[in-house]
Write an enzyme that holds these catalytic residues in place. Structure first.
Site, mmCIF file in Angstrom:
data_model
loop_
_atom_site.group_PDB
_atom_site.id
_atom_site.type_symbol
_atom_site.label_atom_id
_atom_site.label_comp_id
_atom_site.label_asym_id
_atom_site.label_seq_id
_atom_site.Cartn_x
_atom_site.Cartn_y
_atom_site.Cartn_z
ATOM 1 N N CYS A 133 -6.357 28.981 15.533
ATOM 2 C CA CYS A 133 -5.138 29.743 16.183
ATOM 3 C C CYS A 133 -5.873 29.823 17.488
ATOM 4 C CB CYS A 133 -4.884 30.967 15.376
ATOM 5 S SG CYS A 133 -3.723 31.894 16.568
ATOM 6 N N CYS A 136 -4.693 33.096 19.070
ATOM 7 C CA CYS A 136 -5.375 34.378 18.417
ATOM 8 C C CYS A 136 -6.917 34.392 19.090
ATOM 9 C CB CYS A 136 -5.681 34.044 16.899
ATOM 10 S SG CYS A 136 -3.875 34.007 16.097
ATOM 11 N N ASP A 137 -7.392 33.194 18.902
ATOM 12 C CA ASP A 137 -9.010 33.364 19.261
ATOM 13 C C ASP A 137 -9.215 32.637 20.734
ATOM 14 O OD1 ASP A 137 -9.117 34.170 16.661
ATOM 15 O OD2 ASP A 137 -9.561 32.303 15.870
#
Length: 155
Positions: A133, A136-137
């Site tokens: 992701c 996300c990351d």
């Protein structure tokens, strides 16, 4: 017969259950083969969810969702749905234990799961440099060299 069957217990399934029960439906069951909360419960650290100021694990983030939904009457069946079929004016929901449940309506909220590439070392470094992701990351890899595997909407 159920008024509503929800297949999947992540954020979408729990939200559907919350609004259905608060909206007055009395016999609402969420079928989730594991613990409610979905894929997000495996996140060790969440700090980018809008409106959540403190850093917490995905598990800790999802616990209040469950409590709130169950307080309004959502029921949870820890069973896997293997098939849904239309039967006249309702639905037949076949479960993995070969039982069938009937429902007037069904919401499918099965979410997703990250697809693994099978590259050597992927399992060893999953969550320790290997991510699925970017949204996300991506922050964790700022100003570092990265490799993207995939193409189109899978990269």
């Amino acid at each position: 017969m159920l008024e509503l069957a929800i297949i999947g217990g992540g954020p979408a399934g729990l939200s559907a259950g919350l609004y259905a029960t608060r909206g007055g439906l009395k016999d609402v069951v969420m079928f989730e083969k594991g613990m409610p909360g979905g894929q997000i419960t495996s996140s060790s650290e969440m700090e980018n969810y809008p409106g959540v100021a403190e850093v917490k694990s995905g598990f800790d983030f999802m616990m209040p969702w469950q409590e709130q939904c169950f307080r309004f009457g959502l029921k949870h069946e820890m069973k896997e749905v293997v098939r849904v079929k239309k039967v006249g004016n309702h639905f037949g929901i076949m479960l993995s234990d070969n039982t069938e449940v009937e429902s007037k309506a069904v919401i499918v909220a099965t979410g997703g799961s990250p697809k693994r590439s099978g590259v050597k070392g992927e399992d060893v470094f999953w969550g320790k440099g290997v991510s699925s992701c970017a949204t996300c990351d991506g922050f964790f890899y700022k100003n570092k060299e990265v490799v993207v595997l995939g193409g189109g909407d899978t990269a």
